[in-house]
Design a protein around this motif. Structure first.
Motif, short mmCIF file in Angstrom:
data_model
loop_
_atom_site.label_atom_id
_atom_site.label_comp_id
_atom_site.label_asym_id
_atom_site.label_seq_id
_atom_site.Cartn_x
_atom_site.Cartn_y
_atom_site.Cartn_z
N ASP A 266 0.84 -1.21 0.00
CA ASP A 266 0.00 0.00 0.00
C ASP A 266 0.87 1.24 0.00
O ASP A 266 1.84 1.34 0.75
CB ASP A 266 -0.91 0.03 1.24
CG ASP A 266 -1.94 -1.08 1.21
OD1 ASP A 266 -2.94 -0.92 0.49
OD2 ASP A 266 -1.73 -2.09 1.91
N GLY A 341 -10.27 2.80 1.82
CA GLY A 341 -9.19 1.86 1.53
C GLY A 341 -7.82 2.45 1.27
O GLY A 341 -6.85 1.71 1.14
N LYS A 343 -4.84 3.68 2.67
CA LYS A 343 -4.25 3.63 4.00
C LYS A 343 -3.36 4.84 4.28
O LYS A 343 -2.54 5.22 3.44
CB LYS A 343 -3.45 2.34 4.19
CG LYS A 343 -4.33 1.09 4.22
CD LYS A 343 -3.52 -0.16 4.55
CE LYS A 343 -4.44 -1.38 4.63
NZ LYS A 343 -3.68 -2.60 4.97
#
Length: 603
Positions: A266, A341, A343
């Motif tokens: 991420d 979503g 992060k």
């Protein structure tokens, strides 16, 4: 010098030095007129595609041709949403024209809206590019890049529910398409697709690029504010100022200085300004390389995301979806994207070293504002809440300070009796403190605790866009700016303006908020035990008026907080002193002192 005076002097001196240093290091920003780019910079080409091994792209080299005239003449697809307006150039499929409908440059009527992205050829060119890096068996001419001439395959205007699709055929069996969608706020979704009918196997890597020509003209250059690259890589936040990018290692193959990181699951990377931000965001959970780059030859800053190479045999296709945030750093908007979503996205807002204070303080201020609807009164309400939280500690402090003020005559007698014998004075003071059960250090703790809260609130007021151009009442139409009133315009009653911010005249001819600040500090100080030394007493007497001029050019919202804090502190201390049997007037002079028994009963 007795311990109480030492602690008071120490705490006050620390506060004075910190704010004095703050004043000189971060003076209120002066308006800067945008300057023209150098002639050589105005004719730059767009960045090139990354190399096939997913390394960083070389800024400013493009496909070898100057593009500013071509970009200006290229066909465009309009962008029109409730919050955005602009266009996409079909040359390279550049998102290079974007304005924020909800935000204006100034509070003046008719002020133009903020223009965030600009095409090559405009002063401060700033744009997003997408493409594919060629792999084995392919050249730059075989893949879409900065200067590819796309055609519109679907859609006429990019809107919230109306995506547009661009298409390009390389004439050698590879067909590319790019679908661009946008939500109701500031998030673009870019889906890049390729279909291989070339008869062979090809490899190519999708990438995204954000490029800006030169530093922003309106950059604040404050230490308290980060402007430059902001990136998240597997939970690690990185902030890089523009001035540090020329220190990156030089990558000879790419012809630029670059910082490259491998992201496993991420991450995101982009540029952040005071209130605006652009960010490249690969799909959550995907691995990619992120790069920050500076081309010193052409003064172009660049951030990139390069995804793994796609290997396609004949008849195969591939599709990759990424996102682009381009807009205002609104807390609620960015928090919603994080919950969806992305992060760590909320950390793209510069919360600073005291993030453990700035985040909850802003959250509280934001929710109070939602209830009240006026930021000025919300700051006052926030101050009341903070003072209520600290009241138990403040109560003990004010009781101790009231006792210390009562002991002032006895301290004077001790000093007169001991003369120059400092040891005897100290011994007498300690015995007096012990007898009266007074802690001379108790009055310092609230002052020391208030310093990080003050810094955190200043950070919140200065950095967050929610306070930008927010009105209180009357002349106070922007709480993120200094007090607009002045003695010269009779504190906003006269029709003419006040001195220009940043000038010596503006510092001297202060407005009504700084004046109230000085008065509130003076009255609060009068309730504290006064130093017995003449020099110390003179320093303390001047401090409220010195602070009045120093803090007067800070954001109005911060001065409102400081005035409210001083007023509440004075009121609390005055009432507590009266509850303990002391009767001070508004200047701190005790009219009547009660003698106390062993248990503190009034007689």
């Amino acid at each position: 010098m007795d311990d109480q005076n030492k602690n008071l002097i120490l705490a006050t001196a620390l506060s004075f030095l910190v704010i004095l240093g703050w004043f000189f290091m971060f003076p209120p920003p002066e308006p800067e007129a945008p300057g023209a780019l150098p002639a050589e910079q105005a004719s730059q080409t767009a960045p090139a595609a990354p190399s096939a091994d997913a390394g960083p792209a070389t800024a400013g080299t493009g496909q070898g041709t100057a593009v500013e005239e071509v970009v200006a003449d290229a066909p465009r697809v309009s962008i029109d949403t409730p919050r955005l307006s602009g266009s996409i150039s079909l040359l390279g499929g550049r998102i290079d024209d974007l304005s924020l409908k909800d935000y204006h440059e100034t509070t003046e009527p008719g002020s133009p809206v903020v223009k965030m992205l600009k095409p090559v050829g405009d002063t401060g060119a700033y744009y997003a590019l997408y493409g594919w890096a060629p792999g084995a068996g392919l050249s730059l001419d075989d893949v879409p890049g900065a200067n590819t001439e796309w055609r519109v395959a679907a859609g006429n205007t990019l809107g919230v529910d109306t995506p547009v699709t661009l298409a390009w055929d390389n004439g050698k069996g590879l067909t590319f398409s790019r679908e661009i969608a946008v939500d109701k706020n500031y998030m673009f979704t870019v889906t890049q697709s390729v279909e291989n009918s070339s008869g062979g196997t090809v490899g190519l890597a999708p990438y995204g690029v954000l490029a800006r020509h030169g530093e922003p003209a309106d950059r604040k250059k404050f230490f308290i504010l980060h402007e430059g690259v902001v990136a998240m890589a597997d939970g690690e936040l990185t902030e890089t100022d523009y001035k540090k990018m020329p220190d990156f290692d030089y990558k000879e193959r790419e012809g630029a200085r670059a910082d490259v990181r491998q992201v496993e699951t991420d991450g995101w990377i982009g540029f952040t300004d005071h209130y605006w931000m652009s960010t490249l965001i690969p799909a959550p959970g995907s691995a990619f390389k992120q790069a920050a780059k500076y081309d010193e030859r052409r003064d172009i800053y660049q951030t990139e995301t390069v995804l793994p190479t796609e290997t396609l045999t004949n008849g195969q296709s591939a599709s990759v979806t990424t996102q682009l945030f381009a807009g205002a750093k609104e807390w609620e908007t960015i928090r919603a994207y994080e919950k969806a979503g992305i992060k760590g996205f909320i950390d793209s807002i510069d919360w600073g070293w005291f993030f453990f204070l700035t985040k909850p303080i802003f959250w509280l201020l934001h929710n109070i504002h939602n209830l009240i609807g006026n930021m000025g009164w919300s700051i006052i309400a926030l101050t009341l809440i903070l003072k209520a939280i600290l009241f138990p500690l403040a109560f003990k402090s004010y009781v101790s300070m009231a006792k210390m003020k009562e002991l002032q005559p006895q301290m004077e007698k001790l000093k007169e009796a001991a003369g120059d014998d400092r040891a005897k004075v100290q011994q007498g003071m300690m015995e007096l403190y012990k007898k009266e059960k007074v802690n001379p250090a108790a009055g310092c703790l609230p002052i020391l605790l208030q310093i990080p809260i003050f810094f955190s609130l200043y950070k919140v007021i200065f950095v967050t866009i929610e306070l930008r151009q927010t009105a209180w009442f009357g002349p106070f139409q922007d709480l993120s700016a200094p007090d607009p009133t002045s003695i010269m315009n009779f504190f906003g009653l006269a029709p003419w303006g006040s001195p220009e911010p940043g000038t010596m005249m503006a510092t001297v001819m202060i407005g009504i908020l700084p004046l109230l600040l000085g008065i509130s500090m003076f009255l609060q100080q009068k309730l504290n035990p006064a130093p017995t030394d003449a020099t110390q007493k003179m320093i303390f007497a001047w401090m409220p008026w010195v602070f009045m001029f120093m803090l007067g050019r800070f954001a109005s919202g911060l001065v409102v907080y400081w005035i409210t804090n001083n007023t509440i502190t004075f009121t609390q201390q005055y009432l507590i002193m009266r509850s303990q049997g002391y009767k001070p007037d508004v200047f701190g002079n005790i009219k009547e002192t009660f003698q106390r028994g062993a248990k503190g009963d009034k007689k």
